[in-house]
Motif scaffolding. Sequence first.
Motif, PDB file in Angstrom:
ATOM      1  N   GLU A   1       0.294  -1.526   1.929  1.00 45.15           N
ATOM      2  CA  GLU A   1      -1.166  -1.627   2.059  1.00 45.15           C
ATOM      3  C   GLU A   1      -2.027  -2.630   1.363  1.00 45.15           C
ATOM      4  OE1 GLU A   1      -1.585   2.833   2.889  1.00 45.15           O
ATOM      5  OE2 GLU A   1      -0.626   2.418   1.032  1.00 45.15           O
TER       6      GLU A   1
ATOM      7  N   ASP B   1       7.413   2.874   6.548  1.00 46.46           N
ATOM      8  CA  ASP B   1       6.296   2.458   7.363  1.00 46.46           C
ATOM      9  C   ASP B   1       5.717   1.183   6.773  1.00 46.46           C
ATOM     10  OD1 ASP B   1       5.529   3.902   9.636  1.00 46.46           O
ATOM     11  OD2 ASP B   1       3.491   3.946   8.856  1.00 46.46           O
TER      12      ASP B   1
ATOM     13  N   GLY C   1      -3.372   2.685   8.206  1.00 43.90           N
ATOM     14  CA  GLY C   1      -2.865   3.636   9.179  1.00 43.90           C
ATOM     15  C   GLY C   1      -3.780   3.841  10.358  1.00 43.90           C
TER      16      GLY C   1
ATOM     17  N   PHE D   1      -2.084  -1.730   9.320  1.00 44.52           N
ATOM     18  CA  PHE D   1      -0.819  -1.107   8.981  1.00 44.52           C
ATOM     19  C   PHE D   1      -0.053  -2.006   8.011  1.00 44.52           C
ATOM     20  CE2 PHE D   1      -2.224   0.139  13.131  1.00 44.52           C
ATOM     21  CZ  PHE D   1      -2.049   1.519  13.155  1.00 44.52           C
TER      22      PHE D   1
END
Length: 209
Positions: free
Chosen positions: A200, A197, A4, A8
């Motif tokens: 990771e 979103d 973040g 991303f």
Amino acid sequence: MQVGVDYFIEKLHSEHQTSRFSMGPDESLRPLKSFIQNNALAFQTSNVAVTYAAIVPPADPNDPQAKKRIIAYVTLTCSEIDLDGAYPLEDCEAANRYQSISALKVARLATHRDYAGHQIGKTLMEFAIALAVHQVAQFVGCRFLVTDSKANSVGFYQNKLGFTLLDTEENRNREHPVMFLDLNKLDLNAPPADVLDEPEGSTQEAEPA
């Protein structure tokens, strides 16, 4: 590196730069490099497997030709696990008569050699766990998250993520032993990952099915 902020997580798409993904000189890792460079997008378009990439923005965001660089990725697909009696389901005894139980599989996990040691692989796995718990298992039958681990990655999955090695002699002797995470044993009240979103990383890799 912090997700973040420094990188991303996004679902793989054509705007991502896959051609420069490097795993180093280890021959055993070449299939992971080849997959992201040549096959991952086709697998995704064909609904065979979905890949989530940890990306860094292009050096020049104003360059329309520049692509986001992939520094790690995880590939997920539908699967099942044969527990071979080694892990009976105490909360659903009737299910124990079936040879296999539903699962979501981590088919591949890889980190670019330049980004090893930054916990990016671990973050991608934590995303996969959250996706399995809060998205997949809430809408379809999916009891486990599973992977075929490299022998030298067993400790990573056990100690960092809470996976269990399938405790059968055959599995313990496999080149890529099966490991699993019982989603019903996790805290379902934990905050969900931001799936839209998208995901990771670490230097661990899991070979495909």
